[in-house]
Write a protein that holds these residues in place. Sequence first.
Motif: not given
Length: 466
Positions: A382-396
């Motif tokens: 959950m942490l990995r996919i959240s950071c990839q999509l929704l966080g500071t570096s998230g694509m979204v």
Amino acid sequence: MLKRSDPMLSDGTRISDLINLQTREVKLRTLSDKELYELEMEKIFARTWVFLAHETEIPNPGDFVQRDMGSDSVLVTRDKNGEVHVVLNVCTHRAMKVSTLDSGNTHIHTCIYHGWAFRPNGDFIGAPVEKECMHGKLMTKEQLSLKKARVALYGGLVFATWNVDGPSFEEFLGDAKWYYDTLWCRTTKGMEVLGPPQRFIIRANWKAAAEQGASDGFHTLTLHRWLGEIGPYAKKPGGEGGGADLTPEMYGVEVWTDHGHTMRCIDLGRKIRRITGQDPEQLTPEQRLTVLPPPGITPELVPELLSRFTPEQLQVMSTNPPQVGNFFPNGLFEFIYLPTADGKVVGAMALHTYVPLGPDKFMFMNWVLAEKDTPAQVKAAMLRISCQLLGTSGMVEQDDSDTWPHQTIVAKGAMSRHITLKYQAMFETGKPEGWPGPGHVGSGFTKDDTNWSFWQYWHELMTTDC
């Protein structure tokens, strides 16, 4: 007692000139005006309940974090008895910040300027050289304490308001609480943060982000088109997936309230069919929740859901659960089911705030959360996919944070500042048949009603005096 008013800006413009309640239009000037920003700090952030932290960020007595409550720095603290407090981070002596740290642990907060000391609850202890009475005798120690906010803990979330005699937190949530309980109050042990919040500065007006956070669905089709081209909704080998067409994700139920809280409730039926091959209409709520548990919930935790919620709430959780929504004025939550390459689903649970730092600057903060009882390997995913999509570096967020500065820049133009933001796509149906939840409800393809509810409550607060 509240009374209506219509504040006037220095150029003679009134708040009522900026928003047309009949045609559902908002002047673009609202995304850049400095005077308007100062009014918002007084009329919105000083009067409503504002999300600040999660209590697992301060698990121990003496723990504290520094946060911003509108334009004011505050300390969120835990005292020796475990009680959580929110106090203004401004020394009552000469207005130095009491703490310049982002976080820490202490039972005595001492100002570095003249050494005045305060307890975690804001009570003034004293100044150096007690016998000389450096703090004088004109005011009592109680009068010299830090300004204290009113605090509410909800599902581990810490909210506060300066409006100590205003509406309760439950009144502020209103009809939204019925739905929010199914997100934030799901298990006995509750949630925890997976590390400190991510932060970055965006050169944009806070409302550009916040009104989108009020459950805007339309931008997903274009701004986030890559989700269906190369992202988690892309067509998989063998024909699965929707390709670039994200239209199916735009159908569901949307809920909005009189206080600007909103949510998009998206149909789970297609996901259940794809994962299990079963007809979701033939499954009970318990069966649906077991084959496709809510983000962060494992099948082993489903019995807790069954024991905590009403049949009506379980119906919504297992058919059209809230997946994206907001806390007015500046919070956004995401409880998202994301397909993975192996055909499974990983949940992402995140909470954003858009902290105002001026009329054309705000701080984006992102918390990643999980239930405490979620297995460690699931939390890691959950942490990995959240950071990839929704966080500071998230694509979204890279998509979203590109549009808001452009809106803010054009809002300063001599001509463009008079252009209007339009929210004229309206639901023409009420609640779907059998919908058990409260609030204003529309069903079908996403519309503008949720975004518009943000502006309606913004207008109400900006034109109301205490």
